[in-house]
Design a protein around this motif. Structure first.
Motif, short mmCIF file in Angstrom:
data_model
loop_
_atom_site.label_atom_id
_atom_site.label_comp_id
_atom_site.label_asym_id
_atom_site.label_seq_id
_atom_site.Cartn_x
_atom_site.Cartn_y
_atom_site.Cartn_z
N MET A 5 41.84 49.32 57.05
CA MET A 5 42.13 48.86 55.70
C MET A 5 43.14 47.72 55.76
SD MET A 5 41.34 49.11 52.58
CE MET A 5 42.00 48.61 51.03
N GLY A 6 44.12 47.82 56.64
CA GLY A 6 45.10 46.74 56.81
C GLY A 6 44.42 45.47 57.31
N GLN A 7 43.49 45.62 58.24
CA GLN A 7 42.74 44.47 58.75
C GLN A 7 41.93 43.84 57.62
OE1 GLN A 7 39.73 45.47 61.66
NE2 GLN A 7 39.39 43.34 62.23
N LEU A 8 41.31 44.66 56.81
CA LEU A 8 40.51 44.16 55.70
C LEU A 8 41.39 43.46 54.67
CD1 LEU A 8 37.63 44.00 54.63
CD2 LEU A 8 37.98 46.20 53.52
N ASP A 17 43.74 36.51 39.19
CA ASP A 17 44.82 37.50 39.04
C ASP A 17 44.33 38.93 38.99
OD1 ASP A 17 46.66 35.41 38.91
OD2 ASP A 17 46.39 35.21 36.74
N GLU A 18 43.02 39.14 38.90
CA GLU A 18 42.47 40.48 38.73
C GLU A 18 42.19 41.14 40.08
OE1 GLU A 18 41.86 42.37 36.06
OE2 GLU A 18 42.58 40.87 34.65
N ALA A 19 42.72 42.33 40.27
CA ALA A 19 42.41 43.11 41.47
C ALA A 19 42.77 44.56 41.21
CB ALA A 19 43.18 42.58 42.67
N GLY A 20 42.02 45.43 41.81
CA GLY A 20 42.29 46.85 41.73
C GLY A 20 41.77 47.49 40.45
N VAL A 44 39.43 50.77 46.34
CA VAL A 44 39.30 50.63 44.88
C VAL A 44 40.67 50.37 44.24
CG1 VAL A 44 38.71 51.87 42.75
CG2 VAL A 44 37.16 51.95 44.72
N ALA A 45 41.71 51.07 44.70
CA ALA A 45 43.05 50.86 44.15
C ALA A 45 43.54 49.44 44.45
CB ALA A 45 44.02 51.88 44.70
N ARG A 46 43.25 48.94 45.62
CA ARG A 46 43.74 47.61 46.03
C ARG A 46 42.89 46.47 45.47
NH1 ARG A 46 45.04 43.23 46.36
NH2 ARG A 46 45.75 42.02 48.14
#
Length: 194
Positions: A5-8, A17-20, A44-46
């Motif tokens: 997940m860190g790599q991704l 500006d939209e994420a998560g 999904v949260a990120r």
């Protein structure tokens, strides 16, 4: 798993500006009858629901009867009964059933990406891809973030999806569905070549 997940996260840059997305996971899991993998919940949260470079779409669980809303889903009976969708590879020790497939993603080449929801532990579910080019399902022993990072870093010996444009692409853009809708309302197609 957290390292993938860190790599991704290092490989994906968010457009706009939209994420998560905030998901009531207890309600979603009751509605879908499964416990979603922790790796998927972190994604999904990120990042949320959206697309990577307009090529790979990520779906989130939404409770609705509206067939026009993109969301995590099970394959329709008509699809599950299609004899052309019954070819499998990479599945060991289990007889796969399309009734056990839960789709969390798709591609611009009309591929399906999901999990084979067998067993109680969602962290052990095989990730499965139906490639239109190969005309078969293939199972992979990896998490969602490992799969996506593997495509972007070119770690697979052959591209698991029909569109090879992201294979080894490295740093790529993620566009949330809300941001894409906003841009389209302004007359901007976000994935248009400049």
């Amino acid at each position: 798993m957290s390292s993938s997940m860190g790599q991704l996260e290092e490989m994906l840059s968010v457009v706009g500006d939209e994420a998560g997305d905030e998901v009531d996971w207890a309600a979603a899991e009751r509605a879908y009858g499964v416990h979603f993998p922790p790796d998927y919940k972190r994604f999904v949260a990120r990042f949320g629901g959206g697309t990577i470079e307009g090529s790979i779409g990520i779906l989130i669980p939404i409770e609705t009867a509206d067939p026009m809303i993109r969301r995590v889903y099970r394959l329709l009976d008509s699809v599950r009964e299609d004899p052309d969708l019954q070819r499998w590879s990479g599945v060991e020790g289990v007889t796969p059933s399309l009734g056990d497939v839960l789709i969390w993603g798709d591609t611009d080449s009309a591929d399906f990406i999901g999990w084979l929801t067998i067993g109680e532990n969602s962290e052990t579910w095989p990730l499965v891809v139906y490639s239109r080019v190969k005309a078969s399902w293939t199972a992979y022993g990896c998490s969602m973030s490992e799969f996506l990072a593997g495509i972007l870093s070119g770690e697979f010996s052959e591209c698991p999806i029909s569109d090879e444009s992201l294979m080894g692409a490295g740093r790529s853009r993620f566009l949330h569905d809300r941001e894409e809708e906003r841009l389209l309302e302004m007359g901007v197609y976000p994935w248009e070549e400049e």
